[in-house]
Design a protein around this motif. Sequence first.
Motif, mmCIF file in Angstrom:
data_model
loop_
_atom_site.group_PDB
_atom_site.id
_atom_site.type_symbol
_atom_site.label_atom_id
_atom_site.label_comp_id
_atom_site.label_asym_id
_atom_site.label_seq_id
_atom_site.Cartn_x
_atom_site.Cartn_y
_atom_site.Cartn_z
ATOM 1 N N LYS A 199 -68.823 5.337 20.918
ATOM 2 C CA LYS A 199 -67.708 6.054 21.976
ATOM 3 C C LYS A 199 -68.776 5.993 23.016
ATOM 4 O O LYS A 199 -69.795 6.426 23.135
ATOM 5 C CB LYS A 199 -67.844 7.371 21.038
ATOM 6 C CG LYS A 199 -67.059 7.193 19.945
ATOM 7 C CD LYS A 199 -66.840 8.955 19.479
ATOM 8 C CE LYS A 199 -66.166 9.043 18.243
ATOM 9 N NZ LYS A 199 -66.821 9.390 17.052
ATOM 10 N N THR A 200 -67.763 5.634 24.076
ATOM 11 C CA THR A 200 -68.398 5.422 25.529
ATOM 12 C C THR A 200 -67.619 6.554 26.452
ATOM 13 O O THR A 200 -66.692 6.516 26.607
ATOM 14 C CB THR A 200 -68.342 4.121 25.892
ATOM 15 O OG1 THR A 200 -68.867 3.128 25.061
ATOM 16 C CG2 THR A 200 -69.130 3.968 27.441
ATOM 17 N N VAL A 201 -68.646 7.123 27.127
ATOM 18 C CA VAL A 201 -68.082 8.125 28.225
ATOM 19 C C VAL A 201 -68.414 7.621 29.574
ATOM 20 O O VAL A 201 -69.851 7.271 29.874
ATOM 21 C CB VAL A 201 -68.739 9.499 27.877
ATOM 22 C CG1 VAL A 201 -68.125 10.608 29.092
ATOM 23 C CG2 VAL A 201 -68.482 9.987 26.766
ATOM 24 N N LEU A 202 -67.634 7.286 30.562
ATOM 25 C CA LEU A 202 -67.948 6.908 31.826
ATOM 26 C C LEU A 202 -67.881 8.214 32.822
ATOM 27 O O LEU A 202 -66.815 8.620 32.796
ATOM 28 C CB LEU A 202 -66.924 5.684 32.132
ATOM 29 C CG LEU A 202 -66.983 4.551 31.282
ATOM 30 C CD1 LEU A 202 -65.983 3.643 32.005
ATOM 31 C CD2 LEU A 202 -68.217 3.750 31.158
ATOM 32 N N HIS A 203 -68.819 8.693 33.237
ATOM 33 C CA HIS A 203 -68.831 9.498 34.266
ATOM 34 C C HIS A 203 -69.054 8.870 35.609
ATOM 35 O O HIS A 203 -69.962 8.513 36.186
ATOM 36 C CB HIS A 203 -70.202 10.661 34.231
ATOM 37 C CG HIS A 203 -70.122 11.682 35.054
ATOM 38 N ND1 HIS A 203 -71.252 11.979 35.407
ATOM 39 C CD2 HIS A 203 -69.244 12.470 35.520
ATOM 40 C CE1 HIS A 203 -71.087 13.045 36.326
ATOM 41 N NE2 HIS A 203 -69.771 13.529 36.419
ATOM 42 N N PHE A 204 -67.977 9.262 36.416
ATOM 43 C CA PHE A 204 -67.950 8.737 37.847
ATOM 44 C C PHE A 204 -68.537 9.961 38.697
ATOM 45 O O PHE A 204 -67.852 10.922 38.820
ATOM 46 C CB PHE A 204 -66.457 8.294 38.105
ATOM 47 C CG PHE A 204 -66.119 6.973 37.580
ATOM 48 C CD1 PHE A 204 -66.114 5.577 38.097
ATOM 49 C CD2 PHE A 204 -65.369 7.144 36.325
ATOM 50 C CE1 PHE A 204 -65.940 4.610 37.162
ATOM 51 C CE2 PHE A 204 -64.904 6.180 35.442
ATOM 52 C CZ PHE A 204 -65.218 4.632 35.985
ATOM 53 N N MET A 205 -69.431 9.488 39.605
ATOM 54 C CA MET A 205 -70.246 10.594 40.180
ATOM 55 C C MET A 205 -70.968 10.044 41.399
ATOM 56 O O MET A 205 -70.872 8.929 41.702
ATOM 57 C CB MET A 205 -71.284 10.986 39.349
ATOM 58 C CG MET A 205 -72.295 10.255 38.780
ATOM 59 S SD MET A 205 -73.505 9.262 39.516
ATOM 60 C CE MET A 205 -74.646 10.584 40.055
ATOM 61 N N THR A 206 -71.536 10.722 42.183
ATOM 62 C CA THR A 206 -72.343 10.554 43.243
ATOM 63 C C THR A 206 -73.412 11.688 43.521
ATOM 64 O O THR A 206 -72.727 12.908 42.968
ATOM 65 C CB THR A 206 -71.630 10.384 44.797
ATOM 66 O OG1 THR A 206 -72.668 9.996 45.608
ATOM 67 C CG2 THR A 206 -70.854 11.592 45.208
ATOM 68 N N SER A 207 -74.596 11.553 43.912
ATOM 69 C CA SER A 207 -75.628 12.401 43.920
ATOM 70 C C SER A 207 -75.498 13.706 44.831
ATOM 71 O O SER A 207 -75.632 14.733 44.804
ATOM 72 C CB SER A 207 -77.071 11.941 44.344
ATOM 73 O OG SER A 207 -76.934 11.401 45.580
ATOM 74 N N SER A 208 -74.463 13.394 45.724
ATOM 75 C CA SER A 208 -74.135 14.650 46.804
ATOM 76 C C SER A 208 -72.681 15.269 46.388
ATOM 77 O O SER A 208 -72.498 16.275 46.978
ATOM 78 C CB SER A 208 -73.907 13.729 48.123
ATOM 79 O OG SER A 208 -72.855 12.959 48.037
ATOM 80 N N CYS A 209 -72.277 14.947 45.343
ATOM 81 C CA CYS A 209 -71.164 15.747 44.823
ATOM 82 C C CYS A 209 -71.492 17.036 44.071
ATOM 83 O O CYS A 209 -72.030 17.074 43.000
ATOM 84 C CB CYS A 209 -70.418 14.953 43.781
ATOM 85 S SG CYS A 209 -69.019 15.878 42.856
ATOM 86 N N ASN A 235 -79.596 5.795 46.212
ATOM 87 C CA ASN A 235 -80.449 4.740 45.785
ATOM 88 C C ASN A 235 -81.311 5.211 44.572
ATOM 89 O O ASN A 235 -80.936 6.431 44.096
ATOM 90 C CB ASN A 235 -81.347 4.394 47.097
ATOM 91 C CG ASN A 235 -82.257 5.779 47.465
ATOM 92 O OD1 ASN A 235 -82.643 6.688 46.547
ATOM 93 N ND2 ASN A 235 -82.480 5.886 48.620
ATOM 94 N N ALA A 236 -82.045 4.565 43.965
ATOM 95 C CA ALA A 236 -82.806 4.934 42.705
ATOM 96 C C ALA A 236 -83.478 6.267 42.900
ATOM 97 O O ALA A 236 -83.516 6.760 42.021
ATOM 98 C CB ALA A 236 -83.779 3.704 42.492
ATOM 99 N N SER A 237 -84.093 6.442 44.263
ATOM 100 C CA SER A 237 -84.813 7.755 44.232
ATOM 101 C C SER A 237 -83.550 8.804 44.128
ATOM 102 O O SER A 237 -84.089 9.980 43.495
ATOM 103 C CB SER A 237 -85.313 7.928 45.603
ATOM 104 O OG SER A 237 -86.009 9.104 45.671
ATOM 105 N N THR A 238 -82.688 8.873 44.915
ATOM 106 C CA THR A 238 -81.558 9.944 44.852
ATOM 107 C C THR A 238 -81.071 10.079 43.451
ATOM 108 O O THR A 238 -80.677 11.356 42.932
ATOM 109 C CB THR A 238 -80.579 9.859 45.878
ATOM 110 O OG1 THR A 238 -79.826 8.546 45.899
ATOM 111 C CG2 THR A 238 -80.923 10.002 47.292
ATOM 112 N N ILE A 239 -80.806 8.998 42.717
ATOM 113 C CA ILE A 239 -80.041 9.107 41.478
ATOM 114 C C ILE A 239 -81.017 9.659 40.516
ATOM 115 O O ILE A 239 -80.700 10.471 39.720
ATOM 116 C CB ILE A 239 -79.594 7.781 40.976
ATOM 117 C CG1 ILE A 239 -78.716 7.186 41.968
ATOM 118 C CG2 ILE A 239 -79.226 7.576 39.592
ATOM 119 C CD1 ILE A 239 -77.323 7.925 41.831
#
Length: 110
Positions: A54-64, A96-100
Motif C-alpha cells: 500500500k503506497t501513500v504519496l504525501h505532496f509537501m514542501t518544507s515551508s508548508c 534541498n537535501a538539508s531543508t528536507i
Amino acid sequence: MQIERATAAPTATGSLSATAEQTSQQTSATATGLSDLTFTDVHGKRITVNPNEKTVLHFMTSSCSDCLPTETALAKFQNMPGVQLISIDVEPQADNASTIAQFAQVAGSH
C-alpha cells in the motif's frame, strides 16, 4: 520503512504528471501499471512504487505549515510492513537535501 522523499522533477520514464496521468487512466490498477510510477529523491536515487505494498504519496514542501502535522501523522506508519510512504516535494526549487532533512527530523520521519 522510512518515509522516502522525492521531487516532482522529470524521471527517466517521463514527467511526473505524465506518468501519474497514464496510471490513472487505466481502468484497473495492475501490478505492472503501478511499477511504472517512479520518482527521484533529493540525492538523485530512483524511487519506484512497490505494487505489492500500500503506497501513500504525501505532496509537501518544507515551508508548508500544514504539511508538518500530516508528515508527523504519517510517520507512525513508516515501520508498518506492506506500507510504502513517499513524500513528494512540490517545490524542489525552494528545498534541498538539508531543508528536507530538517523537515523530516522535526516531523519524526527520519
